[in-house]
Design a protein around this motif. Structure first.
Motif, short mmCIF file in Angstrom:
data_model
loop_
_atom_site.label_atom_id
_atom_site.label_comp_id
_atom_site.label_asym_id
_atom_site.label_seq_id
_atom_site.Cartn_x
_atom_site.Cartn_y
_atom_site.Cartn_z
N LEU A 317 0.84 -1.19 0.00
CA LEU A 317 0.00 0.00 0.00
C LEU A 317 0.88 1.25 0.00
N SER A 318 0.62 2.14 -0.95
CA SER A 318 1.29 3.44 -0.94
C SER A 318 0.67 4.30 0.16
N SER A 319 1.52 5.05 0.84
CA SER A 319 1.02 5.79 2.00
C SER A 319 1.84 7.06 2.17
N SER A 320 1.61 7.72 3.31
CA SER A 320 2.43 8.87 3.64
C SER A 320 2.92 8.80 5.08
N ASN A 321 3.16 7.59 5.56
CA ASN A 321 3.75 7.45 6.89
C ASN A 321 5.15 8.05 6.96
N CYS A 322 5.75 8.30 5.81
CA CYS A 322 7.07 8.93 5.79
C CYS A 322 6.98 10.43 6.08
N HIS A 323 5.78 10.98 6.11
CA HIS A 323 5.60 12.39 6.45
C HIS A 323 5.77 12.55 7.96
N GLY A 324 6.62 13.47 8.37
CA GLY A 324 6.99 13.59 9.78
C GLY A 324 6.32 14.72 10.52
N GLU A 325 5.09 15.06 10.19
CA GLU A 325 4.45 16.23 10.80
C GLU A 325 4.36 16.11 12.32
N SER A 326 4.01 14.92 12.83
CA SER A 326 3.90 14.75 14.28
C SER A 326 5.23 15.05 14.97
N VAL A 327 6.29 14.51 14.40
CA VAL A 327 7.62 14.71 14.98
C VAL A 327 8.05 16.16 14.86
N ALA A 328 7.81 16.76 13.70
CA ALA A 328 8.22 18.15 13.48
C ALA A 328 7.55 19.09 14.48
N MET A 329 6.24 18.94 14.65
CA MET A 329 5.52 19.79 15.60
C MET A 329 6.04 19.58 17.02
N ALA A 330 6.27 18.31 17.38
CA ALA A 330 6.74 18.01 18.73
C ALA A 330 8.11 18.62 18.99
N LEU A 331 8.99 18.54 18.01
CA LEU A 331 10.34 19.08 18.21
C LEU A 331 10.34 20.60 18.24
N ASP A 332 9.41 21.21 17.52
CA ASP A 332 9.23 22.67 17.67
C ASP A 332 8.82 22.99 19.11
N MET A 333 7.94 22.17 19.67
CA MET A 333 7.52 22.37 21.05
C MET A 333 8.69 22.16 22.01
N LEU A 334 9.55 21.19 21.71
CA LEU A 334 10.73 20.95 22.54
C LEU A 334 11.61 22.19 22.58
N ALA A 335 11.85 22.80 21.42
CA ALA A 335 12.68 23.99 21.37
C ALA A 335 12.07 25.13 22.19
N ILE A 336 10.75 25.27 22.14
CA ILE A 336 10.09 26.31 22.92
C ILE A 336 10.25 26.05 24.41
N ALA A 337 10.02 24.81 24.84
CA ALA A 337 10.11 24.48 26.26
C ALA A 337 11.52 24.72 26.80
N LEU A 338 12.52 24.31 26.04
CA LEU A 338 13.91 24.47 26.49
C LEU A 338 14.32 25.94 26.46
N THR A 339 13.79 26.69 25.50
CA THR A 339 14.09 28.12 25.46
C THR A 339 13.56 28.81 26.70
N GLU A 340 12.38 28.43 27.16
CA GLU A 340 11.83 29.02 28.38
C GLU A 340 12.67 28.66 29.61
N LEU A 341 13.17 27.44 29.65
CA LEU A 341 14.08 27.07 30.75
C LEU A 341 15.33 27.94 30.73
N SER A 342 15.88 28.18 29.54
CA SER A 342 17.08 29.00 29.46
C SER A 342 16.76 30.45 29.81
N SER A 343 15.59 30.92 29.42
CA SER A 343 15.21 32.30 29.67
C SER A 343 15.08 32.60 31.16
N ILE A 344 14.38 31.73 31.89
CA ILE A 344 14.20 31.99 33.32
C ILE A 344 15.50 31.78 34.09
N SER A 345 16.36 30.87 33.60
CA SER A 345 17.67 30.68 34.23
C SER A 345 18.51 31.95 34.10
N GLU A 346 18.53 32.52 32.90
CA GLU A 346 19.32 33.76 32.71
C GLU A 346 18.80 34.89 33.57
#
Length: 504
Positions: A317-346
């Motif tokens: 079956l041809s599909s689009s499971n190779c599309h990484g939207e779930s991962v991409a969105m989650a990793l954008d969220m990771l960058a935001i969360a870690l940026t906030e940790l760095s911001s309050i630390s500074e």
């Protein structure tokens, strides 16, 4: 370590990619690989119309090809898709991508031959690491193509510290290149392996940094003589966010035994937000990282090839499971969360080094005026946080059509993963700077009883980094503390005297 049908996680990836644990496939996984290949061979015999097997790929999928041409296609795919640019991934990052390729293929939905997966395994276990340019992936294809080049005896690879041809690299380890058959080039290139690999390393490191972020905040809290009532258990009980309660619990444990715990009446009624809202900000980051980790690990255990082979139904079956939207969105969220940790630390570092906020000597210097103390480390932290704010802008909302419009929406998941790794690195430096300054702040109240966890962190750091008495270059001090943070030496010392700290 054995890769089998059961769950695979970020810690497993870390052990294989960085600690170089030996890896093998379970018998069940091998059986699944063999069965899926049987289906591909049957589709070829039947001359069925199957994407990437009896057709071209991308916008060329409208063109039928013969079984003989299908073999030629696999070689052409690997060569043509190896078009990355820029500096290479680190050896550990490349090993991570190779590991995720093995994991994806091991699930038995790709139709690749066992011997091809075995060569990938041998390359990981014998540390034959292809040179993979860092830039040029929209979420898949180019990283894996550079790795696949070495599988066929082309490209370049690092062996024993030397960058040599792929053919020589295999020969040096007693390995032989493979001749790809139908669908195998496509299977090697497809899937979300690169973004999951790099994102998995970023998630692992983020979880490691959570303990040190809490520890650094507690040392700063002690140095700033904060009002501990902000961490009362009743406050977390009425805030229905899990991370808030567990962070406050960490802080109470770290500060147990401190003179601050004897009563709040002698302290200011309410601290600045960077001090009193540690549970709310650190806790939010923990909750987000817990979610991101679940998304990454779900993807690690997903079949993301295209097309997918379903043995039970003997079909593709041809599909689009190779599309990484779930991962991409989650990793954008990771960058935001870690940026906030760095911001309050500074912000806490800023308060520690600002005399009118802290009540401490200017820039924590015993000789203010002639010495600048820790004025400039706060500058460095501010620069790193500014970079993180830029990196926290989401990659997943961008898309540029590719493959003549056949791939007209892509995830940009690899970009999200790369910037998350950069945010992680910046955060580790910011936490190290906070610890540097927070330990110095404690030098100005040497007789005050300290929290047991705070004292353990302070003692561990002082074994390597002495207190500041006169100005000296501090970049080595920052790097020494950062190393202790990344290796969890500070966290380990703390957890020897208090209960284990909560992360996600």
């Amino acid at each position: 370590m054995t890769i089998g049908p059961d769950g695979f996680g970020v810690d497993d990836l870390h052990r294989i990619a960085r600690l170089r644990h030996h890896v093998r496939l379970s018998d069940d996984s091998r059986q699944g690989i063999r069965e899926s290949r049987r289906i591909v061979d049957g589709l070829l015999r039947d001359n069925a119309i199957v994407y990437g097997i009896t057709t071209g790929v991308g916008d060329n999928s409208k063109i039928r090809i013969s079984p003989e041409e299908s073999v030629e296609l696999q070689l052409s795919l690997v060569r043509s898709h190896a078009s990355g640019v820029g500096d290479p991934l680190s050896l550990e990052e490349t090993r991570a991508v190779m590991t995720m390729m093995i994991r994806n293929l091991s699930l038995g939905y790709s139709g690749i031959r066992e011997e091809v997966v075995d060569l990938l395994l041998d390359m990981v276990n014998h540390n034959v690491v292809p040179r993979v340019p860092r830039k040029g992936s929209l979420g898949y294809l180019s990283y894996q193509a550079h790795i696949a080049l070495v599988l066929i005896g082309e490209g370049e690879a690092s062996v024993d510290g030397s960058l040599i041809s792929g053919a020589e690299a295999l020969e040096r380890r007693g390995l032989s290149p493979v001749i790809l058959k139908a669908k195998e080039g496509l299977s090697l290139l497809n899937g979300t392996c690169d973004m999951v690999a790099l994102g998995g390393l970023a998630v692992h490191d983020a979880i490691v940094l959570l303990k040190s972020a809490d520890i650094a905040s507690a040392v700063s809290f002690e140095g700033l003589r904060g009002n501990i009532s902000a961490f009362d258990s009743r406050i977390g009980a009425v805030k229905k966010q899990r991370g808030v309660g567990t962070t406050a619990e960490n802080l109470r444990a770290l500060l147990q035994g401190s003179s601050l715990a004897e009563g709040s009446s002698s302290n200011r009624v309410q601290d600045a937000l960077s001090v009193r809202s540690i549970p709310q900000v650190h806790g939010a980051a923990k909750d987000m990282i817990r979610f991101v980790s679940s998304v990454i690990e779900d993807e690690m255990n997903s079949a993301t090839d295209n097309p997918l082979i379903f043995v039970q139904d003997e079909m593709s079956l041809s599909s689009s499971n190779c599309h990484g939207e779930s991962v991409a969105m989650a990793l954008d969220m990771l960058a935001i969360a870690l940026t906030e940790l760095s911001s309050i630390s500074e912000r806490r570092t800023f308060r520690l080094t600002s005399a009118h906020h802290s009540g401490l000597p200017p820039f924590l210097s015993p000789n203010p005026g002639t010495d600048s103390g820790y004025m400039i480390p706060q500058y460095s932290a501010a620069a790193l946080v500014s970079d993180n704010k830029r990196l926290a802008q989401p990659a997943s909302v961008d898309s540029i059509p590719s493959a003549a419009g056949q791939e007209d929406h892509v995830s940009m998941g690899t970009s999200a993963a790369l910037k998350s790794l950069e945010v992680v690195e910046n955060l580790s430096q910011v936490i190290a700077i906070e610890l540097l300054c927070a330990c110095q702040a404690m030098e100005f109240a040497p007789d005050e009883p300290r929290g047991e966890g705070v004292a353990a962190a302070y003692g561990t750091i002082r074994e390597t980094v002495p207190k500041l008495e006169r100005d000296r270059p501090v970049h080595r001090d920052i790097e020494s503390i950062r190393s202790m943070v990344l290796t969890e030496a500070v966290a380990d010392a703390v957890e020897q005297v208090i209960d284990r700290l909560h992360t996600i």
